[in-house]
Design an enzyme around this catalytic site. Structure first.
Site, PDB file in Angstrom:
ATOM      1  N   GLU A  95      34.219  20.187 -51.059  1.00 25.06           N
ATOM      2  CA  GLU A  95      33.808  18.469 -50.285  1.00 25.06           C
ATOM      3  C   GLU A  95      33.186  17.192 -51.448  1.00 25.06           C
ATOM      4  O   GLU A  95      32.449  18.452 -52.220  1.00 25.06           O
ATOM      5  CB  GLU A  95      33.064  18.670 -49.000  1.00 25.06           C
ATOM      6  CG  GLU A  95      33.941  18.822 -48.193  1.00 25.06           C
ATOM      7  CD  GLU A  95      33.454  19.560 -46.393  1.00 25.06           C
ATOM      8  OE1 GLU A  95      33.730  19.664 -45.152  1.00 25.06           O
ATOM      9  OE2 GLU A  95      32.137  19.351 -47.042  1.00 25.06           O
ATOM     10  N   CYS A 108      28.087  12.787 -55.197  1.00 21.51           N
ATOM     11  CA  CYS A 108      27.620  14.345 -55.468  1.00 21.51           C
ATOM     12  C   CYS A 108      29.231  14.984 -55.171  1.00 21.51           C
ATOM     13  O   CYS A 108      30.015  14.927 -54.184  1.00 21.51           O
ATOM     14  CB  CYS A 108      26.876  14.727 -53.901  1.00 21.51           C
ATOM     15  SG  CYS A 108      26.451  16.881 -53.810  1.00 21.51           S
ATOM     16  N   CYS A 115      30.542  29.273 -52.839  1.00 23.42           N
ATOM     17  CA  CYS A 115      29.166  29.823 -53.517  1.00 23.42           C
ATOM     18  C   CYS A 115      28.823  30.941 -53.318  1.00 23.42           C
ATOM     19  O   CYS A 115      28.212  32.097 -52.296  1.00 23.42           O
ATOM     20  CB  CYS A 115      27.945  28.906 -53.474  1.00 23.42           C
ATOM     21  SG  CYS A 115      26.675  29.064 -54.899  1.00 23.42           S
ATOM     22  N   CYS A 119      21.715  31.654 -51.100  1.00 22.18           N
ATOM     23  CA  CYS A 119      20.434  30.802 -50.456  1.00 22.18           C
ATOM     24  C   CYS A 119      20.699  30.765 -49.153  1.00 22.18           C
ATOM     25  O   CYS A 119      21.439  30.373 -48.664  1.00 22.18           O
ATOM     26  CB  CYS A 119      19.970  29.382 -50.904  1.00 22.18           C
ATOM     27  SG  CYS A 119      20.160  29.194 -53.712  1.00 22.18           S
ATOM     28  N   CYS A 122      21.610  27.108 -46.393  1.00 22.04           N
ATOM     29  CA  CYS A 122      22.334  26.555 -47.258  1.00 22.04           C
ATOM     30  C   CYS A 122      23.451  26.577 -46.393  1.00 22.04           C
ATOM     31  O   CYS A 122      24.118  27.962 -46.363  1.00 22.04           O
ATOM     32  CB  CYS A 122      22.513  26.729 -48.926  1.00 22.04           C
ATOM     33  SG  CYS A 122      24.133  25.658 -49.847  1.00 22.04           S
ATOM     34  N   CYS A 342      22.704  17.375 -47.464  1.00 21.11           N
ATOM     35  CA  CYS A 342      22.104  17.804 -48.794  1.00 21.11           C
ATOM     36  C   CYS A 342      22.006  19.576 -47.812  1.00 21.11           C
ATOM     37  O   CYS A 342      21.359  20.065 -46.630  1.00 21.11           O
ATOM     38  CB  CYS A 342      20.914  17.570 -49.145  1.00 21.11           C
ATOM     39  SG  CYS A 342      19.895  19.364 -50.538  1.00 21.11           S
TER      40      CYS A 342
END
Length: 370
Positions: A95, A108, A115, A119, A122, A342
């Site tokens: 995305e 962005c 990933c 974290c 996230c 975010c």
């Protein structure tokens, strides 16, 4: 044997000059012409490149192509934010998000499919990890967004800033992210100022030192906690590169690149990292250094155990930092109605590697970090 056409998207100036010299027996200025057509004008059809000779265009069509990712879906937020799902191959998707503001337009972009850094707050991290994006796939996000935004700014200047804050850890894909950033900075390509290209990292310290030697862009660091005990929980890479080691790398980067400051990102989690003691500890870490703190209201996603700190708590936290000599601002949430805020980007990650970095900092994950 001719072989598959070479994708010119993602080739740096020197690589393109070598290509036109060796494959087409052409002068270096032809590479510069191609760069302008590909990046500045967003043209993927060689036949439309009118200042190239017909013979040169015909030969280009035989040995080269300009291949960009495919847009699978687009969503538009009520605040003007736009999010594109891009197909990377038969099953993988990433995305990319465009955030318009009165004085700028920020894109962005993603650097990986998924990933591996885990974290805990996230959404992307919960999808697992599949692979790194290539240079062409990274640059292709910008190429596509510019094409889609031509209706907004026909002069092609809708995108003024590029931030690596999408899916993935950019420094874990160093070998492809840095060449992409060089294209963003090249005056024959996107010609962006180094202050308008931002790399955001969770804290891969060796790569920060390496970046200081090789590429000058704005640096943002996902801090999210003022002490190692809490950051170990929120950002597991901290167990390998603790805060003191990370900050030394950040100050070195600024000294080496003659930068103005590092932006530290700090997601506000209710009852977790938003207490007055946390603000005072942050001030002790950052006061007197070239640092700015960006407070990010937590954006929820399905299955998370976290909640966003109340607005009054965020305001008090920000004011305490400012009073203690640390520049702190609160990021305005954009695109949350389309899951484009975010920490919300999820993409489509298949054949994922489910590695929890909180319990495993060697083996497969370490191998992904050059």
């Amino acid at each position: 044997m001719v072989g598959d056409p070479v994708n010119l998207l993602g080739l740096a100036r020197a690589e393109l000059e070598t290509f036109v010299a060796e494959r087409l027996n052409a002068k270096p200025f032809r590479a510069r012409q191609l760069m302008k057509w590909i990046y500045r004008r967003g043209v993927a059809d060689f036949s439309r490149m009118s200042d190239l000779s017909q013979d040169f265009r015909a030969r280009l069509g035989e040995v080269a192509a300009i291949a960009v990712p495919q847009i699978v879906a687009e969503q538009r937020s009520t605040d003007g934010t736009r999010k594109w799902m891009l197909r990377m191959d038969e099953v993988q998707g990433i995305e990319t998000v465009y955030i318009p503001e009165p004085d700028r337009g920020t894109l962005c972009i993603s650097s990986q499919v998924g990933c591996a850094l885990d974290c805990s707050f996230c959404s992307t991290a919960q999808q697992g990890f599949n692979r790194n994006l290539t240079v062409a796939e990274i640059v292709g996000q910008v190429w596509l967004a510019r094409r889609e935004l031509m209706e907004t700014r026909p002069d092609g200047r809708a995108i003024t800033n590029i931030v690596f804050m999408g899916m993935g850890e950019p420094l874990a894909n160093y070998r492809n992210v840095v060449p992409a950033m060089r294209i963003f900075l090249d005056d024959m390509a996107y010609d962006l100022s180094r202050r308008r290209v931002t790399l955001s990292t969770s804290g891969l310290v060796p790569q920060i030192y390496k970046l200081a030697e090789e590429c000058n862009v704005a640096l943002a660091v996902s801090l999210h906690a003022p002490n190692d005990e809490l950051r170990n929980e929120l950002v597991p890479i901290n167990r390998k590169h603790p805060i003191d080691e990370l900050l030394k790398a950040c100050w070195h980067y600024i000294d080496k690149q003659n930068g103005r400051s590092v932006t530290f990102e700090y997601v506000m989690l209710d009852g977790i990292n938003d207490k007055p003691d946390h603000a005072r500890a942050l001030a002790r870490l950052l006061r007197g250094h070239p640092a700015k703190l960006n407070l990010i209201p937590f954006n929820s996603f399905p299955g998370t155990r976290y909640r966003c700190s109340p607005a009054a708590v965020i305001l008090r936290f920000r004011d305490m930092l400012n009073e203690h000599g640390v520049i702190a601002t609160t990021r305005r949430t954009r695109g949350d109605d389309i899951d484009a805020a975010c920490g919300q980007l999820a993409g489509r990650v298949k054949d994922r590697t489910q590695v929890r970095l909180g319990t495993k900092l060697t083996g497969r994950v370490a191998a992904e970090i050059p």
